[in-house]
Design a protein around this motif. Structure first.
Motif, PDB file in Angstrom:
ATOM      1  N   VAL A 141      40.491  38.818  27.750  1.00 33.30           N
ATOM      2  CA  VAL A 141      41.229  39.848  27.030  1.00 33.30           C
ATOM      3  C   VAL A 141      40.331  40.365  25.914  1.00 33.30           C
ATOM      4  O   VAL A 141      39.898  39.599  25.045  1.00 33.30           O
ATOM      5  N   VAL A 142      40.014  41.649  25.956  1.00 30.72           N
ATOM      6  CA  VAL A 142      39.133  42.252  24.957  1.00 30.72           C
ATOM      7  C   VAL A 142      39.837  43.457  24.337  1.00 30.72           C
ATOM      8  O   VAL A 142      40.838  43.948  24.865  1.00 30.72           O
ATOM      9  N   SER A 143      39.309  43.944  23.214  1.00 26.49           N
ATOM     10  CA  SER A 143      39.889  45.088  22.521  1.00 26.49           C
ATOM     11  C   SER A 143      38.893  46.236  22.466  1.00 26.49           C
ATOM     12  O   SER A 143      37.689  46.014  22.323  1.00 26.49           O
ATOM     13  N   ASN A 144      39.409  47.446  22.584  1.00 25.34           N
ATOM     14  CA  ASN A 144      38.608  48.643  22.350  1.00 25.34           C
ATOM     15  C   ASN A 144      38.386  48.739  20.840  1.00 25.34           C
ATOM     16  O   ASN A 144      39.348  48.812  20.072  1.00 25.34           O
ATOM     17  N   GLU A 145      37.136  48.724  20.408  1.00 31.09           N
ATOM     18  CA  GLU A 145      36.836  48.663  18.975  1.00 31.09           C
ATOM     19  C   GLU A 145      37.300  49.901  18.217  1.00 31.09           C
ATOM     20  O   GLU A 145      37.501  49.842  16.999  1.00 31.09           O
ATOM     21  N   LEU A 146      37.519  51.015  18.919  1.00 31.95           N
ATOM     22  CA  LEU A 146      37.969  52.237  18.261  1.00 31.95           C
ATOM     23  C   LEU A 146      39.491  52.354  18.269  1.00 31.95           C
ATOM     24  O   LEU A 146      40.118  52.566  17.233  1.00 31.95           O
ATOM     25  N   SER A 147      40.110  52.198  19.436  1.00 29.97           N
ATOM     26  CA  SER A 147      41.560  52.379  19.554  1.00 29.97           C
ATOM     27  C   SER A 147      42.340  51.092  19.301  1.00 29.97           C
ATOM     28  O   SER A 147      43.555  51.140  19.088  1.00 29.97           O
ATOM     29  N   LYS A 148      41.658  49.933  19.379  1.00 29.50           N
ATOM     30  CA  LYS A 148      42.270  48.607  19.194  1.00 29.50           C
ATOM     31  C   LYS A 148      43.229  48.228  20.324  1.00 29.50           C
ATOM     32  O   LYS A 148      43.957  47.249  20.211  1.00 29.50           O
ATOM     33  N   GLU A 149      43.263  48.979  21.414  1.00 29.26           N
ATOM     34  CA  GLU A 149      44.122  48.628  22.544  1.00 29.26           C
ATOM     35  C   GLU A 149      43.538  47.424  23.286  1.00 29.26           C
ATOM     36  O   GLU A 149      42.317  47.277  23.405  1.00 29.26           O
ATOM     37  N   LYS A 150      44.427  46.569  23.805  1.00 35.56           N
ATOM     38  CA  LYS A 150      43.998  45.376  24.535  1.00 35.56           C
ATOM     39  C   LYS A 150      43.731  45.712  25.996  1.00 35.56           C
ATOM     40  O   LYS A 150      44.512  46.415  26.636  1.00 35.56           O
ATOM     41  N   ILE A 151      42.631  45.165  26.506  1.00 31.67           N
ATOM     42  CA  ILE A 151      42.200  45.423  27.880  1.00 31.67           C
ATOM     43  C   ILE A 151      41.998  44.096  28.596  1.00 31.67           C
ATOM     44  O   ILE A 151      41.401  43.171  28.049  1.00 31.67           O
ATOM     45  N   PHE A 152      42.508  44.010  29.830  1.00 32.15           N
ATOM     46  CA  PHE A 152      42.252  42.841  30.674  1.00 32.15           C
ATOM     47  C   PHE A 152      40.998  43.086  31.512  1.00 32.15           C
ATOM     48  O   PHE A 152      40.876  44.122  32.177  1.00 32.15           O
TER      49      PHE A 152
END
Length: 292
Positions: A238-249
């Motif tokens: 589980v990582v985050s987009n550093e700009l939008s902060k949305e969580k990505i699998f």
């Protein structure tokens, strides 16, 4: 806007002006820039900014005489972590812009695998040597998804697992022989398909189809590099987009013995992903050819 930007965490970016600002910033401050001569002899540039360790946006274009950058196209990029196939890759250019598709006869799938080429500049620099056919190279595949579901695995004992692996190896051997023109292998595959169809027809009367079909990989829609797949989850991050902060699998998946990584927004995944469970969804396949 590119539909698959959502997959890397830009689901809320609906204003084109926001995207234009991001692209201008990528061109001015790229994490990676690669240069090559395109098919018309112009200076082609490929600039990428990563919004996590795994994904980012790549902008492709040409440098004009006044050193200004003319954008040809952009796309979200998701970097796979491991080699997926060692089969020969044929490269074909798309009609509209300086982008390319990789084409591979992957015998494990039973269909021709087509993917969007990520490292165009690397290919253009190698093209005088390799031409349009890349042999003795490995390819790392990765996929972006806009919708997916988590499905429980099929319960199997150890003997059933061994039988499945043995049948899969035998099937791959027959596929390789059939591709070389072996008539006995072609006949064996035909009989195998008839038996499989008969077995599924009987079992589907009393069972759910996903308790019979463990995984599949097949073309989806009219886009040649999009597929509908189901496969076992081997690893999850589980990582985050550093700009939008949305969580990505970010998931490693085995679909029909083909291993590749899938990137999907947390908002677009139905269910809780765990190792051993299955992912079912539609994907856009990308790939990076690993030139020496």
């Amino acid at each position: 806007m590119h539909r698959f930007l959502r997959a890397i965490g830009f689901s809320e970016f609906k204003d084109k002006r926001q995207l234009d600002r991001i692209i201008k910033d990528i061109i001015k401050h790229p994490d990676v820039e690669k240069l090559a001569l395109d098919s018309d002899g112009n200076e082609f540039s490929e600039v990428t900014h990563m919004f996590s360790e795994y994904f980012g946006i790549t902008v492709c274009g040409l440098y004009e005489d006044d050193n200004s950058f003319s954008i040809d196209h952009y796309y979200p990029i998701f970097i796979g972590q491991e080699v997926s196939t060692n089969e020969q890759i044929e490269i074909e250019r798309h009609v509209g812009d300086e982008s390319y598709a990789g084409v591979c006869d992957e015998m494990r799938l039973g269909v021709t695998l087509i993917f969007y080429l990520q490292n165009v500049a690397d290919y253009l620099n190698q093209k005088p040597v390799v031409g349009t056919s890349c042999q003795n190279v490995s390819t790392t595949l990765s996929a972006l998804s806009l919708s997916g579901k988590i499905i429980l695995p099929i319960g199997k004992n150890e003997e059933q697992i061994r039988n499945t692996e043995r049948n899969r190896r035998n099937h791959n051997y027959l596929m390789a022989a059939a591709r070389d023109g072996d008539e006995e292998a072609i006949e064996s595959l035909t009989l195998e398909d008839i038996d499989l169809y008969s077995m599924i027809s009987k079992r589907v009367e009393n069972e759910d189809v996903f308790s019979i079909v463990e995984s599949y990989f097949m073309p989806y829609g009219i886009e040649s590099d999009q597929y509908s797949i189901m496969g076992q989850i081997l690893d999850i991050k589980v990582v985050s987009n550093e700009l939008s902060k949305e969580k990505i699998f970010v998931m490693r998946v085995n679909s029909n013995d083909l291993l590749f990584d899938i990137c999907i927004n947390e908002k677009d995944l139905y269910g809780i992903p765990e190792v051993g469970r299955r992912f079912k969804g539609n994907i856009w396949m990308q790939g990076k050819i690993n030139f020496e």
